[in-house]
Design a protein around this motif. Sequence first.
Motif, short mmCIF file in Angstrom:
data_model
loop_
_atom_site.label_atom_id
_atom_site.label_comp_id
_atom_site.label_asym_id
_atom_site.label_seq_id
_atom_site.Cartn_x
_atom_site.Cartn_y
_atom_site.Cartn_z
N UNK A 282 0.85 -1.18 0.00
CA UNK A 282 0.00 0.00 0.00
C UNK A 282 0.89 1.23 0.00
N UNK A 283 0.73 2.07 -0.99
CA UNK A 283 1.57 3.25 -1.14
C UNK A 283 0.71 4.50 -1.04
N UNK A 284 0.97 5.31 -0.05
CA UNK A 284 0.22 6.55 0.17
C UNK A 284 1.15 7.76 0.06
N UNK A 285 0.56 8.90 -0.09
CA UNK A 285 1.32 10.16 -0.17
C UNK A 285 2.45 10.05 -1.18
N UNK A 286 2.12 9.59 -2.35
CA UNK A 286 3.13 9.33 -3.37
C UNK A 286 3.80 10.60 -3.87
N UNK A 287 5.09 10.47 -4.16
CA UNK A 287 5.91 11.59 -4.61
C UNK A 287 6.51 11.25 -5.97
N UNK A 288 6.95 12.26 -6.72
CA UNK A 288 7.58 11.97 -8.01
C UNK A 288 8.78 11.02 -7.87
N UNK A 289 9.49 11.10 -6.76
CA UNK A 289 10.64 10.23 -6.53
C UNK A 289 10.28 8.77 -6.35
N UNK A 290 8.99 8.47 -6.21
CA UNK A 290 8.54 7.09 -6.10
C UNK A 290 8.34 6.45 -7.47
N UNK A 291 8.44 7.25 -8.52
CA UNK A 291 8.29 6.73 -9.87
C UNK A 291 9.38 5.70 -10.17
N UNK A 292 8.97 4.50 -10.55
CA UNK A 292 9.91 3.41 -10.80
C UNK A 292 9.14 2.18 -11.24
N UNK B 225 6.09 -3.95 -12.21
CA UNK B 225 4.94 -3.14 -12.60
C UNK B 225 5.33 -1.67 -12.47
N UNK B 226 4.96 -0.89 -13.47
CA UNK B 226 5.37 0.51 -13.52
C UNK B 226 4.47 1.37 -12.65
N UNK B 227 5.11 2.21 -11.84
CA UNK B 227 4.40 3.23 -11.06
C UNK B 227 4.95 4.59 -11.48
#
Length: 121
Positions: free
Chosen positions: A82-92, A115-117
């Motif tokens: 579960x990923x909350x408060x996502x930031x651009x740095x989480x892109x991967x 899987x791409x986020x």
Amino acid sequence: QLRLVESGGGLVQIGGSLRLSCAASGFSFRPYAMGWFRQVPGKEREFVAAITWSGDNTYYADSVKGRFTISRDNAKKMVYLQMNSLKPGDTAVYYCAAGPGYYRTDDYNYWGQGTQVTVSS
């Protein structure tokens, strides 16, 4: 055949949430720790989170602590992130893995295809 399949990735806005799932098949799921890693082009795959086979203990990278939660359902052979408060740095690209250890890629024997986020404004 030993297999891990991730799902749930996609495009999300800054501050949004996503839930990644990982389905395991073809091997005895229970003894293994499960982990999530991520990778961006040109960089090494990095540890995100891990959970012991019992689910009693979890481990997180400092960069995601307090925002991401790893969990597992051994009966269903599923692992979740579960990923909350996502930031651009989480892109991967996010990978699910199974193995005896927790923090290092070398600790894991089995990997999913990823899987791409993507987190955008």
